[in-house]
Motif scaffolding. Sequence first.
Motif, PDB file in Angstrom:
ATOM      1  N   ILE A  81      76.074  44.980  61.241  1.00 12.55           N
ATOM      2  CA  ILE A  81      76.130  46.405  61.172  1.00 12.55           C
ATOM      3  C   ILE A  81      76.557  46.521  59.704  1.00 12.55           C
ATOM      4  CG2 ILE A  81      77.547  48.438  61.889  1.00 12.55           C
ATOM      5  CD1 ILE A  81      75.336  47.761  63.778  1.00 12.55           C
ATOM      6  N   LEU A  82      77.588  45.698  59.251  1.00 14.92           N
ATOM      7  CA  LEU A  82      77.897  46.035  57.863  1.00 14.92           C
ATOM      8  C   LEU A  82      76.888  45.831  56.712  1.00 14.92           C
ATOM      9  CD1 LEU A  82      81.673  44.388  58.038  1.00 14.92           C
ATOM     10  CD2 LEU A  82      81.216  46.987  57.686  1.00 14.92           C
ATOM     11  N   THR A  83      76.420  44.679  56.895  1.00 16.57           N
ATOM     12  CA  THR A  83      75.098  44.630  55.915  1.00 16.57           C
ATOM     13  C   THR A  83      74.111  45.892  56.253  1.00 16.57           C
ATOM     14  OG1 THR A  83      74.128  42.885  57.348  1.00 16.57           O
ATOM     15  CG2 THR A  83      75.295  42.069  55.793  1.00 16.57           C
ATOM     16  N   GLY A  84      73.780  45.868  57.187  1.00 13.22           N
ATOM     17  CA  GLY A  84      72.703  47.174  57.425  1.00 13.22           C
ATOM     18  C   GLY A  84      73.468  48.397  56.726  1.00 13.22           C
ATOM     19  N   ILE A  85      74.517  48.600  56.942  1.00 14.03           N
ATOM     20  CA  ILE A  85      74.862  50.054  56.286  1.00 14.03           C
ATOM     21  C   ILE A  85      74.730  49.904  54.811  1.00 14.03           C
ATOM     22  CG2 ILE A  85      77.098  51.602  55.935  1.00 14.03           C
ATOM     23  CD1 ILE A  85      77.750  50.815  58.980  1.00 14.03           C
ATOM     24  N   THR A  86      75.390  48.680  54.223  1.00  9.63           N
ATOM     25  CA  THR A  86      75.357  48.337  52.739  1.00  9.63           C
ATOM     26  C   THR A  86      73.887  48.691  52.242  1.00  9.63           C
ATOM     27  OG1 THR A  86      77.055  46.835  53.140  1.00  9.63           O
ATOM     28  CG2 THR A  86      76.087  47.003  50.902  1.00  9.63           C
ATOM     29  N   ALA A  87      72.891  47.821  52.944  1.00  8.47           N
ATOM     30  CA  ALA A  87      71.517  47.918  52.305  1.00  8.47           C
ATOM     31  C   ALA A  87      71.090  49.458  52.329  1.00  8.47           C
ATOM     32  CB  ALA A  87      70.715  47.026  53.350  1.00  8.47           C
ATOM     33  N   TYR A  88      71.785  50.174  53.621  1.00  9.80           N
ATOM     34  CA  TYR A  88      71.074  51.279  53.516  1.00  9.80           C
ATOM     35  C   TYR A  88      71.846  52.374  52.541  1.00  9.80           C
ATOM     36  CZ  TYR A  88      69.645  55.968  55.474  1.00  9.80           C
ATOM     37  OH  TYR A  88      69.159  57.223  55.643  1.00  9.80           O
ATOM     38  N   LEU A  89      72.919  52.050  52.107  1.00 15.02           N
ATOM     39  CA  LEU A  89      73.596  53.006  51.124  1.00 15.02           C
ATOM     40  C   LEU A  89      72.930  52.628  49.835  1.00 15.02           C
ATOM     41  CD1 LEU A  89      77.489  52.767  52.185  1.00 15.02           C
ATOM     42  CD2 LEU A  89      76.028  54.550  52.416  1.00 15.02           C
ATOM     43  N   LEU A  90      72.604  51.367  49.495  1.00 18.07           N
ATOM     44  CA  LEU A  90      72.047  51.186  48.398  1.00 18.07           C
ATOM     45  C   LEU A  90      70.610  51.827  48.150  1.00 18.07           C
ATOM     46  CD1 LEU A  90      72.830  47.469  48.110  1.00 18.07           C
ATOM     47  CD2 LEU A  90      73.424  49.085  46.245  1.00 18.07           C
ATOM     48  N   MET A  91      69.875  51.804  49.640  1.00 18.25           N
ATOM     49  CA  MET A  91      68.698  52.571  49.512  1.00 18.25           C
ATOM     50  C   MET A  91      68.638  54.083  49.044  1.00 18.25           C
ATOM     51  SD  MET A  91      66.348  51.698  52.832  1.00 18.25           S
ATOM     52  CE  MET A  91      64.496  51.244  52.410  1.00 18.25           C
ATOM     53  N   ILE A  92      69.917  54.582  49.711  1.00 15.28           N
ATOM     54  CA  ILE A  92      69.977  55.931  49.320  1.00 15.28           C
ATOM     55  C   ILE A  92      70.102  56.329  47.805  1.00 15.28           C
ATOM     56  CG2 ILE A  92      71.513  58.066  49.452  1.00 15.28           C
ATOM     57  CD1 ILE A  92      72.364  56.975  52.224  1.00 15.28           C
ATOM     58  N   ILE A  93      70.822  55.425  47.203  1.00 20.35           N
ATOM     59  CA  ILE A  93      71.031  55.515  45.595  1.00 20.35           C
ATOM     60  C   ILE A  93      69.746  55.467  45.083  1.00 20.35           C
ATOM     61  CG2 ILE A  93      72.409  54.804  43.783  1.00 20.35           C
ATOM     62  CD1 ILE A  93      74.323  54.029  45.521  1.00 20.35           C
ATOM     63  N   VAL A  94      68.852  54.401  45.472  1.00 20.31           N
ATOM     64  CA  VAL A  94      67.641  54.071  44.850  1.00 20.31           C
ATOM     65  C   VAL A  94      66.616  55.105  44.918  1.00 20.31           C
ATOM     66  CG1 VAL A  94      65.640  52.646  44.527  1.00 20.31           C
ATOM     67  CG2 VAL A  94      68.071  51.859  44.883  1.00 20.31           C
ATOM     68  N   ALA A  95      66.853  55.853  46.225  1.00 22.51           N
ATOM     69  CA  ALA A  95      65.594  57.152  46.642  1.00 22.51           C
ATOM     70  C   ALA A  95      66.247  57.941  45.828  1.00 22.51           C
ATOM     71  CB  ALA A  95      65.788  57.060  48.129  1.00 22.51           C
ATOM     72  N   LEU A  96      67.364  58.446  45.797  1.00 18.98           N
ATOM     73  CA  LEU A  96      67.880  59.738  45.137  1.00 18.98           C
ATOM     74  C   LEU A  96      67.428  59.525  43.565  1.00 18.98           C
ATOM     75  CD1 LEU A  96      71.454  60.328  46.339  1.00 18.98           C
ATOM     76  CD2 LEU A  96      69.232  61.667  46.813  1.00 18.98           C
ATOM     77  N   THR A  97      67.459  58.473  43.072  1.00 23.31           N
ATOM     78  CA  THR A  97      67.254  58.473  41.582  1.00 23.31           C
ATOM     79  C   THR A  97      65.600  58.406  41.286  1.00 23.31           C
ATOM     80  OG1 THR A  97      67.392  56.032  41.496  1.00 23.31           O
ATOM     81  CG2 THR A  97      69.297  57.398  40.659  1.00 23.31           C
ATOM     82  N   SER A  98      64.909  58.197  42.394  1.00 19.28           N
ATOM     83  CA  SER A  98      63.369  58.229  42.155  1.00 19.28           C
ATOM     84  C   SER A  98      62.902  59.750  42.159  1.00 19.28           C
ATOM     85  CB  SER A  98      62.484  57.325  42.942  1.00 19.28           C
ATOM     86  OG  SER A  98      63.126  57.621  44.457  1.00 19.28           O
ATOM     87  N   ILE A  99      63.885  60.730  42.649  1.00 21.20           N
ATOM     88  CA  ILE A  99      63.512  61.960  42.659  1.00 21.20           C
ATOM     89  C   ILE A  99      63.613  62.624  40.992  1.00 21.20           C
ATOM     90  CG2 ILE A  99      64.362  64.484  43.350  1.00 21.20           C
ATOM     91  CD1 ILE A  99      65.307  62.945  45.805  1.00 21.20           C
TER      92      ILE A  99
END
Length: 479
Positions: free
Chosen positions: A362-380
Amino acid sequence: MSPANREKITVIGTGNYAISISKLFLHHGHEVIFGSRNPNLNYLKQNLSEFNERNFNVFSIEDAWMQSESIIFLAILADEAIYENFAEKICQLLSRSNKQTSKIIVEISNWTDKNQQISNAERLQNLFKDKLDEKSILSKINVIKAFNLINAYSLSNPFESPTKANLANLEFRVPVAGDSEQAKQKLIDLCAQVGILAYNYGDLQDSLQLEKTNSTTFSEWKIPSLISFGFLAFNFIWVFLIYFYFPKKPQSFSEYLADFSLLSHTNKVLGFTTLNLLAFVYFAYVIASIFQLKYGTKYQKFPSWLDNWLKSRKQLGLLAFLIGTFHAIASLFVTNPQYLKDWHYKLSNGVGRMTLNGELNILTGITAYLLMIIVALTSINSIGNSLNWSEWRFVQSKMGISCLTMGLVHDALMYFRIYNEKDENNYSLVYLVTRVKLIAIYFPLMVLISRFILAYCTPISRRLELIRNGSVTCNQKEN
Ligand code: HEM
């Protein structure tokens, strides 16, 4: 605004766009005169109630033209007959008096007819050419294309509630196409005065491209969406089959179906697809690097399929984020002993809390997802533009690769648990090698290893650096 900079802007038309564009100029202290087939000042007063009535007025099209200074915005329907009628009226005026100064007609419409070979702006220019024989008169009319990429709502909205934040956030970029350099520069200067960044896009014939831009809907999303959702659907089917053909213990199809959970199955497929789609995004860089190493220069064009793949990375990444979000939400519902018994301690009186392996998942899943949010936001674009080049690269490359690594660890930990329990549960070799959690690892791992080699294997990374700095290496010289 000083009276010297104050311009009289003419707007032909009184529809939504005409009103919006007039607000832009009225707000900055210019005067606007409207030209209409049915002049109605009260209607304009109602729509422009926030502005001083002395600064705008409405006339017939002919009178508005005669009173206009140099810039005239044409905000009427780009219909053949309506344009014809407009051109006819103006040509009559021009033929009657040759004292008139040069005028710039800013044509703002978009491409409507799929069979159209030329832009609306060129069509208008041609109408003038056909109707005006004298070159000296014709040279007084400069049709230019601009403003078609901004819609009426975005144009007028900031001026309806002109707060500091609203006005500071005006981020309009206006490409201008036309044959007269002087006319384009005049409009570009006027735009600069009202806080809009206009730039020279090219000749009038380039305006077709500008008009077409607005007639396509999400065109750059079509292929990435097809790839992503096609891959998702394909995974849904083969994961379904693999769990049936390689089960823990032999079972009939009806037993399989009776035990089948649509939510849990979908969640596995979503996790698999997210991880592998993300790896696919980062794999494009690996292939591009191999091509550059082969060419020995960065100046040789990539094949078109690779070029398209590189250009679709943003869309593919955002789609991976969308599927990842679906997976993260669905996981909230399956992370309990009813669905994931093996993730919890077995107690004599039932099931206990989650095991360490489960918690790490769960912890690694959440970390991966949070990183994904940052990457996705900066591609806007609006967010990415606020970063400098090295910050943007750091987020897109380093954080993106960390997200891929974390997703891989998240998945590998789950497979590790299955592998660890093989003796206890008597798992066959076939069962162990056919787990989707193991299959999910191969491609992302291959991508991570290749990225690592490209970055840290000195002979390769050094050669790539030389190529990207513009050097031409040996094999190019041999060519
Ligand atoms: C809030 C974030 C996340 C949570 C809570 C979460 C949770 C889970 C859970 C509970 C499973 C087990 C599904 C099962 O065996 O039935 C799973 C599987 C998986 N997850 Fe995540 N996850 C998250 C984010 C991610 C992200 C961002 C990725 C990819 C980058 C990812 C990739 C995977 C993969 C590949 C699987 C294995 C699929 C399979 O069972 O074959 N997860 N995740």
